[in-house]
Scaffold this motif. Structure first.
Motif, PDB file in Angstrom:
ATOM      1  N   GLY A 138       0.824  -1.215   0.000  1.00  0.00           N
ATOM      2  CA  GLY A 138       0.000   0.000   0.000  1.00  0.00           C
ATOM      3  C   GLY A 138       0.846   1.246   0.000  1.00  0.00           C
ATOM      4  O   GLY A 138       2.076   1.172   0.093  1.00  0.00           O
ATOM      5  N   PRO A 139       0.180   2.402  -0.097  1.00  0.00           N
ATOM      6  CA  PRO A 139       0.929   3.660  -0.109  1.00  0.00           C
ATOM      7  C   PRO A 139       1.779   3.784   1.160  1.00  0.00           C
ATOM      8  O   PRO A 139       1.296   3.475   2.253  1.00  0.00           O
ATOM      9  CB  PRO A 139      -0.163   4.733  -0.132  1.00  0.00           C
ATOM     10  CG  PRO A 139      -1.406   4.023  -0.539  1.00  0.00           C
ATOM     11  CD  PRO A 139      -1.268   2.595  -0.125  1.00  0.00           C
ATOM     12  N   LEU A 140       3.019   4.213   0.982  1.00  0.00           N
ATOM     13  CA  LEU A 140       3.890   4.356   2.154  1.00  0.00           C
ATOM     14  C   LEU A 140       3.353   5.446   3.067  1.00  0.00           C
ATOM     15  O   LEU A 140       2.933   6.500   2.587  1.00  0.00           O
ATOM     16  CB  LEU A 140       5.295   4.753   1.707  1.00  0.00           C
ATOM     17  CG  LEU A 140       6.188   3.645   1.164  1.00  0.00           C
ATOM     18  CD1 LEU A 140       7.503   4.238   0.670  1.00  0.00           C
ATOM     19  CD2 LEU A 140       6.450   2.583   2.211  1.00  0.00           C
ATOM     20  N   PRO A 141       3.350   5.192   4.377  1.00  0.00           N
ATOM     21  CA  PRO A 141       2.933   6.262   5.287  1.00  0.00           C
ATOM     22  C   PRO A 141       3.924   7.429   5.198  1.00  0.00           C
ATOM     23  O   PRO A 141       5.041   7.252   4.721  1.00  0.00           O
ATOM     24  CB  PRO A 141       3.007   5.610   6.671  1.00  0.00           C
ATOM     25  CG  PRO A 141       3.262   4.175   6.460  1.00  0.00           C
ATOM     26  CD  PRO A 141       3.772   3.980   5.081  1.00  0.00           C
ATOM     27  N   ALA A 142       3.489   8.584   5.655  1.00  0.00           N
ATOM     28  CA  ALA A 142       4.364   9.764   5.614  1.00  0.00           C
ATOM     29  C   ALA A 142       5.602   9.519   6.479  1.00  0.00           C
ATOM     30  O   ALA A 142       5.519   8.838   7.500  1.00  0.00           O
ATOM     31  CB  ALA A 142       3.603  10.976   6.132  1.00  0.00           C
ATOM     32  N   PRO A 143       6.738  10.049   6.063  1.00  0.00           N
ATOM     33  CA  PRO A 143       7.953   9.862   6.859  1.00  0.00           C
ATOM     34  C   PRO A 143       7.943  10.765   8.079  1.00  0.00           C
ATOM     35  O   PRO A 143       7.227  11.769   8.100  1.00  0.00           O
ATOM     36  CB  PRO A 143       9.057  10.287   5.900  1.00  0.00           C
ATOM     37  CG  PRO A 143       8.403  11.269   4.997  1.00  0.00           C
ATOM     38  CD  PRO A 143       6.970  10.844   4.864  1.00  0.00           C
ATOM     39  N   PRO A 144       8.744  10.422   9.085  1.00  0.00           N
ATOM     40  CA  PRO A 144       8.863  11.345  10.215  1.00  0.00           C
ATOM     41  C   PRO A 144       9.480  12.651   9.716  1.00  0.00           C
ATOM     42  O   PRO A 144      10.262  12.626   8.770  1.00  0.00           O
ATOM     43  CB  PRO A 144       9.811  10.631  11.183  1.00  0.00           C
ATOM     44  CG  PRO A 144      10.283   9.408  10.514  1.00  0.00           C
ATOM     45  CD  PRO A 144       9.561   9.224   9.240  1.00  0.00           C
ATOM     46  N   PRO A 145       9.121  13.778  10.323  1.00  0.00           N
ATOM     47  CA  PRO A 145       9.676  15.047   9.847  1.00  0.00           C
ATOM     48  C   PRO A 145      11.187  15.089  10.006  1.00  0.00           C
ATOM     49  O   PRO A 145      11.753  14.399  10.856  1.00  0.00           O
ATOM     50  CB  PRO A 145       8.994  16.085  10.734  1.00  0.00           C
ATOM     51  CG  PRO A 145       8.437  15.343  11.877  1.00  0.00           C
ATOM     52  CD  PRO A 145       8.228  13.939  11.462  1.00  0.00           C
TER      53      PRO A 145
END
Lengths: 120, 183
Positions: free
Chosen positions: B70-77
């Protein structure tokens, strides 16, 4: 309205419909026998409309169902390969599935009555 | 339960670490035990996908499995890597300040061509250190003389090359620091 517009509307609508249907589908799959995540996904992907299912999306739903007491989960070590987490429908899950199925059929009946067609 | 998948290539290991980092970050709101459980379950699923994949190349196989997951979750800032941010900042400051110095040297080189009697590198009386100046003073000894322009051009070229190297190392998107900064 163009066909593209209609496609977009249908995509949006079917996405919403799938979300509501998804939990029931998972319960139905597990009602047929305990299964682990990858196995559940493999069988869901056989269902029309779920061919392109993002496989990771199953887990948050399973986790929520577990928290709701609809399923139980248990890690089982395998002789080869990674351990597998098997999900089993609880008695509450089975009753919920029955109720969901009735609601679903009733909606089908209502739609049929509105369109004057026989229920599918 | 602790499950992991091993990879041989650097790129596959990088992709895998990135995936796990994103996964943990997206589940940060969960209690520790639940987060760990979600991680194990995702890893177990990925292990099944990798084992069933017909693709031979390890990195391509992992990319395909990630796509299916699935779509990769957002990366940590990015501020989660303060050392990388500090290195980036330091590189920007160094390149900016040194670039200004190089521009001044370039300006002096050009001015030397128009005003060779004044512009140059001098050692002033009572001062042991050579000083760049736009105008001479009485008693100042000019060093380099006619060699001022080629020497300055060589310094500018070497300095520019060094700054370019620093940019490639620390700031270019494909440079090691930028790649390391990628959450």
């Amino acid at each position: 309205m163009t066909d593209t517009d209609m496609d977009e509307i249908l995509e949006r609508w079917s996405s919403q419909a799938r979300k509501g249907y998804f939990e029931m589908l998972l319960l139905a799959r597990l009602q047929a026998g305990r299964a682990y995540g990858y196995q559940i996904v493999a069988s869901l992907k056989q269902a029309p409309g779920f061919e392109n299912l993002a496989e990771g999306t199953v887990y948050p739903v399973l986790t929520r169902m577990k928290k709701d007491g609809l399923v139980t989960a248990e890690w089982v070590a395998e002789e080869t390969g990674p351990p597998r987490k098997y999900y089993t429908v609880t008695e509450l899950g089975a009753r919920t599935l029955d109720a969901m199925t009735r609601i679903w059929r009733r909606m089908d009946d209502v739609l049929s009555a509105q369109t004057g067609q026989e229920p599918s | 339960m602790q499950i992991n998948v091993e990879f041989e290539t650097h790129e596959a290991r990088r992709l895998w670490a990135d995936f796990l980092k994103r996964l943990d970050w997206s589940n940060r709101h969960l209690p520790s035990a639940d987060r760990s459980e979600a991680r194990d379950e995702a890893i177990a699923h990925m292990a099944e996908l990798l084992a069933a994949s017909p693709i031979e190349d390890e990195t391509d196989k992992l990319r395909d499995a990630l796509q299916r997951f699935g779509p990769l979750p957002a990366p940590p800032p990015v501020w989660r890597k303060p050392l990388a941010v500090a290195l980036h900042y330091l590189a920007i400051m160094t390149i900016g300040a040194s670039g200004l110095v190089l521009l001044i040297l370039l300006h002096m080189t050009v001015m030397e061509a128009f005003n060779p009697g004044e512009v140059g590198l001098y050692v002033y009386p009572g001062d042991g250190l050579p000083t760049l100046s736009y105008e001479t003073q009485s008693g100042a000894r000019e060093i380099l003389g006619a060699g001022f322009i080629p020497v300055m051009l060589a310094i500018i070229a070497a300095g520019s090359a060094a700054l370019f190297g620093l940019w490639r190392l620390a700031l270019a998107p494909e440079g090691p620091v930028s790649r390391w900064m990628k959450p």
